[in-house]
Design a protein around this motif. Structure first.
Motif, PDB file in Angstrom:
ATOM      1  N   VAL A  54       0.838  -1.204   0.000  1.00 14.17           N
ATOM      2  CA  VAL A  54       0.000   0.000   0.000  1.00 14.17           C
ATOM      3  C   VAL A  54       0.872   1.254   0.000  1.00 14.17           C
ATOM      4  O   VAL A  54       0.570   2.244  -0.680  1.00 14.17           O
ATOM      5  CB  VAL A  54      -0.958  -0.002   1.207  1.00 14.17           C
ATOM      6  N   ALA A  55       1.963   1.224   0.742  1.00 13.19           N
ATOM      7  CA  ALA A  55       2.884   2.370   0.775  1.00 13.19           C
ATOM      8  C   ALA A  55       3.435   2.643  -0.620  1.00 13.19           C
ATOM      9  O   ALA A  55       3.545   3.801  -1.051  1.00 13.19           O
ATOM     10  CB  ALA A  55       4.021   2.104   1.755  1.00 13.19           C
ATOM     11  N   ASP A  56       3.772   1.558  -1.334  1.00 12.53           N
ATOM     12  CA  ASP A  56       4.284   1.716  -2.697  1.00 12.53           C
ATOM     13  C   ASP A  56       3.207   2.284  -3.614  1.00 12.53           C
ATOM     14  O   ASP A  56       3.474   3.146  -4.460  1.00 12.53           O
ATOM     15  CB  ASP A  56       4.771   0.359  -3.217  1.00 12.53           C
ATOM     16  N   GLU A  57       1.980   1.809  -3.455  1.00 14.03           N
ATOM     17  CA  GLU A  57       0.868   2.297  -4.269  1.00 14.03           C
ATOM     18  C   GLU A  57       0.602   3.783  -4.019  1.00 14.03           C
ATOM     19  O   GLU A  57       0.383   4.558  -4.960  1.00 14.03           O
ATOM     20  CB  GLU A  57      -0.392   1.488  -3.950  1.00 14.03           C
ATOM     21  N   LEU A  58       0.632   4.188  -2.748  1.00 14.15           N
ATOM     22  CA  LEU A  58       0.352   5.582  -2.399  1.00 14.15           C
ATOM     23  C   LEU A  58       1.561   6.487  -2.589  1.00 14.15           C
ATOM     24  O   LEU A  58       1.433   7.711  -2.555  1.00 14.15           O
ATOM     25  CB  LEU A  58      -0.123   5.662  -0.938  1.00 14.15           C
ATOM     26  N   TYR A  63       2.592   6.726   5.320  1.00 11.04           N
ATOM     27  CA  TYR A  63       1.156   7.018   5.230  1.00 11.04           C
ATOM     28  C   TYR A  63       0.414   6.759   6.538  1.00 11.04           C
ATOM     29  O   TYR A  63      -0.650   7.317   6.765  1.00 11.04           O
ATOM     30  CB  TYR A  63       0.519   6.252   4.067  1.00 11.04           C
ATOM     31  N   LEU A  64       0.973   5.938   7.409  1.00  9.06           N
ATOM     32  CA  LEU A  64       0.382   5.739   8.737  1.00  9.06           C
ATOM     33  C   LEU A  64       1.237   6.366   9.837  1.00  9.06           C
ATOM     34  O   LEU A  64       1.028   6.077  11.019  1.00  9.06           O
ATOM     35  CB  LEU A  64       0.195   4.244   9.028  1.00  9.06           C
ATOM     36  N   ASN A  65       2.188   7.188   9.455  1.00 17.75           N
ATOM     37  CA  ASN A  65       3.104   7.745  10.455  1.00 17.75           C
ATOM     38  C   ASN A  65       3.602   9.111  10.004  1.00 17.75           C
ATOM     39  O   ASN A  65       4.808   9.347   9.895  1.00 17.75           O
ATOM     40  CB  ASN A  65       4.276   6.783  10.663  1.00 17.75           C
ATOM     41  N   GLN A  66       2.669  10.010   9.744  1.00 22.21           N
ATOM     42  CA  GLN A  66       3.033  11.324   9.222  1.00 22.21           C
ATOM     43  C   GLN A  66       4.008  12.037  10.159  1.00 22.21           C
ATOM     44  O   GLN A  66       3.817  12.088  11.367  1.00 22.21           O
ATOM     45  CB  GLN A  66       1.781  12.176   9.030  1.00 22.21           C
TER      46      GLN A  66
END
Length: 443
Positions: A54-58, A63-66
């Motif tokens: 998901v990180a690669d896609e986004l 993405y869960l640790n701004q």
């Protein structure tokens, strides 16, 4: 990194998500936390619900640790508690999440049977712009609920039930009763199965953070101490990793480390010889030697072959090994000696893991301890190694560590995972004099 991934040494033990129901729940939670959703139908998640796919896609590894400070999390199953935490920015994060899941296992099991649980590890700092901001991180509070707000709804229902029990005319209050019935349809019977999440606040006095190049912050031992790669502008004593004497003094004064040769519950000679083999492998790999599957005998042969190139770390450990086996005098090794930090392990304390992490960074040729205690540093070093060393290390860790992680940790650290030493516990003379005191156990 393909060798590590192939052998389960990187991205290993992640939880596979391939059910349409779980994917849909994940997306609801992801939307509520970040405003994003994934189009992936199969992916893997760590203990926090972070997914490399998901990180690669986004296009966003955080993405869960701004800002890398307030980690958010998504729980789809309590099975996540055994998964690793990828790209951890604080050494305390995985332990806190694991404790939270363990403390609320039954409630989380029930909640995740119907929905995802989304939450955040909250502290008073939203950005770590300067090193001094780290001192404002003292307590981590977990806020969590399902995407449908079941926990909040249950708390509201609980208050209504208290009103119903305490108010004398509640039996005739149709509005109150109707509201209770409506909420109960969402939460179930909270009197028999309370939907509450407890133990959600944790102290953060001592920790490592990836911010500012990697920083260790200790606040449990008098005045705060920061240990970092470079000198930082902080309102505390700052020690650089190059200042070996100052680090050794800090560890000694606070009884945070002990010599392997004196440690209880471990085979010191075997551990020392293995550290020596790792150093031989470093030298032999530079000469293109094939090391995969190399035995202790093979490493001795290579050690003799390249004896003239073996560094002082190896020689210091060899002297300690001879003493541990009763075949030599006690070697005087102080903090200026390159082998010094290779010869220590953390003492039993609440910061055992943190100190072992620091020692691993100070003894990078011990690839096994580096992998176990400081994966960020291990992966960074691994990327720079020759193919011969990568092959050897990946093979060794897969055979000797991954096959029996708990056993290996017990052999190396002995007391690892045991409770803290009570302040009133009586210590023997070896504890009193510190790691390199004048008094030694006789053989």
């Amino acid at each position: 990194m393909y060798r590590l991934i192939e052998k389960g040494l990187m991205f290993g033990n992640l939880v596979r998500i391939d059910s349409p129901v779980l994917v849909e729940r994940y997306n609801r939670a992801l939307k509520s936390l970040t405003g994003h959703q994934t189009e992936q139908t199969e992916f893997h998640i760590d203990i926090s619900g972070f997914s490399p796919e998901v990180a690669d896609e986004l296009g966003d590894p955080l993405y869960l640790n701004q800002s890398g400070v307030n980690r958010q999390f998504i729980l789809l199953t309590t099975e996540q508690k055994t998964a690793p935490l990828l790209d951890a920015k604080f050494s305390t994060s995985r332990g806190i999440l694991r404790q939270f899941i363990d403390a609320n296992h039954e409630q989380l099991f029930a909640l995740t049977a119907r929905d995802a649980v989304a939450g955040e590890m909250v502290n008073s700092v939203y950005h770590a712009d300067t090193p001094n901001d780290l001192f404002n991180i003292r307590r981590i509070t977990i806020e969590a609920d399902t995407t449908q707000g079941t926990v909040k709804t249950a708390a509201t229902l609980g208050k209504l039930i208290d009103r119903f029990k305490s108010e004398p005319d509640a039996w005739w209050d149709d509005v109150l009763i109707g509201e209770m019935i409506g909420l109960a349809k969402e939460t179930g019977d909270v009197t028999r199965n309370p939907v509450t999440l407890t133990q959600n606040s944790f102290d953060a006095d001592d920790f490592w953070t990836a911010h500012f190049g990697g920083v260790y912050l200790f606040r449990s031992y008098g005045d705060p101490v920061v240990i970092a790669h470079d000198r930082l502008a902080v309102d505390a004593k700052c020690i650089t990793l190059a200042d070996r004497g100052a680090i050794a003094k800090f560890l000694r004064q606070n009884r945070l480390a002990e010599p392997l040769a004196d440690a209880r519950g471990v085979d010191a000679a075997s551990i020392l010889h293995q550290k020596m083999d790792f150093i031989v492998a470093e030298v032999a790999a530079r000469h293109g030697e094939t090391l995969v599957g190399a035995t202790r005998r093979d490493m001795r042969i290579l050690g003799r072959k390249y004896a003239a190139e073996l560094p002082p770390e190896w020689k210091g450990l060899a002297a300690l090994a001879r003493w541990a086996e009763g075949a030599g005098e006690w070697p005087r090794i102080d903090s200026d000696h390159p082998a010094y930090f290779y010869s220590l392990r953390a003492s039993r304390s609440k910061n055992t893991d943190l100190v072992n992490m620091l020692l691993a960074e100070l003894a990078p040729l011990d690839v096994r301890q580096l992998f176990i205690c400081h994966k960020d540093a291990f992966y960074a070093d691994y990327a720079k190694w020759s193919d011969a060393k990568k092959d050897y290390v990946a093979d060794f860790l897969a055979r000797e560590y991954a096959a029996d992680k708990a056993g290996t940790r017990a052999k190396l650290f002995g007391h690892h995972g045991l409770p803290n030493v009570p302040k009133t516990e009586k210590r023997d003379i070896l504890d009193a004099v510190g790691p390199w005191g004048a008094i030694r156990r006789g053989r």
